[in-house]
Design an enzyme around this catalytic site. Structure first.
Site, PDB file in Angstrom:
ATOM      1  CE  LYS A 116      -3.619   2.039   2.836  1.00  0.00           C
ATOM      2  NZ  LYS A 116      -4.566   1.841   3.952  1.00  0.00           N
ATOM      3  CE  LYS A 156      -1.583  -9.596 -20.867  1.00  0.00           C
ATOM      4  NZ  LYS A 156      -2.162  -9.170 -19.553  1.00  0.00           N
ATOM      5  CG  ASP A 181      -2.489 -14.049  -5.377  1.00  0.00           C
ATOM      6  OD1 ASP A 181      -2.608 -14.594  -6.494  1.00  0.00           O
ATOM      7  OD2 ASP A 181      -1.392 -13.841  -4.834  1.00  0.00           O
ATOM      8  CG  LEU A 182      -4.583 -12.021 -10.657  1.00  0.00           C
ATOM      9  CD1 LEU A 182      -3.617 -11.826 -11.819  1.00  0.00           C
ATOM     10  CD2 LEU A 182      -5.985 -11.539 -11.040  1.00  0.00           C
ATOM     11  CB  SER A 210      -1.583 -10.080 -16.218  1.00  0.00           C
ATOM     12  OG  SER A 210      -1.701 -11.331 -16.847  1.00  0.00           O
TER      13      SER A 210
END
Ligand code: NAP
Length: 324
Positions: A43, A165, A67-68, A89
């Site tokens: 942060k 991607k 988190d992805l 990503s």
């Protein structure tokens, strides 16, 4: 400007080079902004980067840890949002040994954010894809790349990042057509992103290309060239695509339109910033037959009214900010 204060936008990956610029643009336009970071320990870095970009009032900004690779907190992150900019990503200068280490978070992460957005009634999600999903299966010779081109993820020898991607963008379009239930999708496909580095926050493109040229670790010019877009213009095109009615269901190639070889970039620095060129390798010379990429940014210009900076201005701004 307070006109957008009642509209909330989620930016995923607020700790990143592009994520920070998207937050700056949104706060400047008066939006309320939520942003996800993988760890709240990031942060302060984000706040420092925003301050370096001229944003000191962060009362309209809210941080969420997500988190992805996990479902935790995504429902909370998208709650109350009208728009989502899905920027996060995995982006590494060097590919991992196992390509799934970046393909799975890119694809499944995008699907997590899309599903949560659909379920929360988000109007439009803007996905940051890449030229990686456009330009790696077609011979660049005599070709002008546009949004109609697609990389085939089964092309032999593709790097893991390129596959990640392409696969993530395809999965996003498939999701929207099969189960989007009215959620709108717009995709931005930037070429290599450069431009001012804020508080030391930069990504693999700056690390690998410009830092490598400046510090002399890049010693030869590869046969390929790279096309350039400014990080500020990339954020700007995301914001335009977020609200423009004609952007729904479209992808936009984001490029200044100009391509450079590594030698061209080195020469630009040697000529325009000689005081910073001392460590550039003498061996970095032009090679015969460098393949210059030709790309069209006409769609983004005409549909979105987007007018990117020149590649030269962008590269020099990057160099200046790196050594400032
Ligand atoms: P960056 O500075 O490396 O930012 C990547 C962001 O994604 C960071 O905020 C990172 O968080 C986050 N992220 C990575 N893995 C994650 C995970 N498992 N869960 C949650 N967040 C995760 O790179 P960038 O240039 O800003 O890239 C932003 C987007 O632009 C990416 O989608 C990238 O593929 C795309 N893009 C970049 C370029 C370029 O040249 N830079 C060109 C075309 C497209 P941490 O800070 O925690 O690592």
């Amino acid at each position: 400007m307070q006109t957008n204060i009642n509209t909330t936008v989620l930016v995923t990956g607020g700790s990143g080079y592009l994520g920070v610029q998207c937050i700056i643009g949104l706060l400047e336009q008066g939006y309320t902004v939520k942003t996800t970071v993988r760890s709240l320990s990031k942060k302060q870095n984000v706040i420092d980067s925003l301050a370096a970009g001229g944003i000191t009032d962060i009362s309209g900004l809210h941080f969420i840890e997500a988190d992805l690779t996990a479902d935790t907190n995504w429902e909370n992150a998208v709650q109350g949002c009208t728009y989502v900019l899905h920027v996060a990503s995995p982006f590494l200068a060097v590919d991992p040994e196992d390509e799934n280490e970046i393909i799975i978070p890119a694809r499944d992460g995008a699907l997590r954010v899309l599903k949560a957005s659909r379920d929360a009634g988000v109007k439009r999600l803007v996905l940051t894809s890449s030229f990686a999903a456009i330009g790696y299966s077609i011979d660049p010779k005599d070709h002008v790349y546009t949004e109609n081109d697609w990389t085939d993820p089964n092309t032999p020898g593709l790097r893991a990042y390129i596959k990640s991607k392409t696969i993530a963008e395809k999965a996003a379009w498939d999701f929207i057509s099969r189960e989007g239930e009215g959620l709108e999708l717009t995709v931005i496909n930037p070429v290599a992103i450069f431009g001012p580095v804020l508080a030391g926050n930069y990504s693999a493109s700056v690390e690998y290309v410009l830092k490598g040229i400046l510090n002399g670790t890049i010693r030869d010019t590869p046969p390929f060239t790279f096309s350039v877009v400014d990080v500020r213009d990339t954020a700007d095109i995301h914001l335009r695509a977020m609200t423009h009615p004609a952007a729904k269901g479209e992808r936009f190639l984001a490029s200044s339109g100009e391509s450079f070889s590594f030698y061209d970039a080195a020469q630009l620095i040697r000529n325009e910033r000689p005081e910073k060129a001392g460590s550039i390798a003498d061996s970095l010379q032009q090679i015969d037959g460098a393949l210059y990429l030709h790309l069209s940014n006409e769609k983004a210009r005409s549909v979105l009214g987007w007018h990117p900076r020149s590649a030269k201005e962008t590269l020099l701004a990057t160099v200046d900010s790196l050594s400032a």
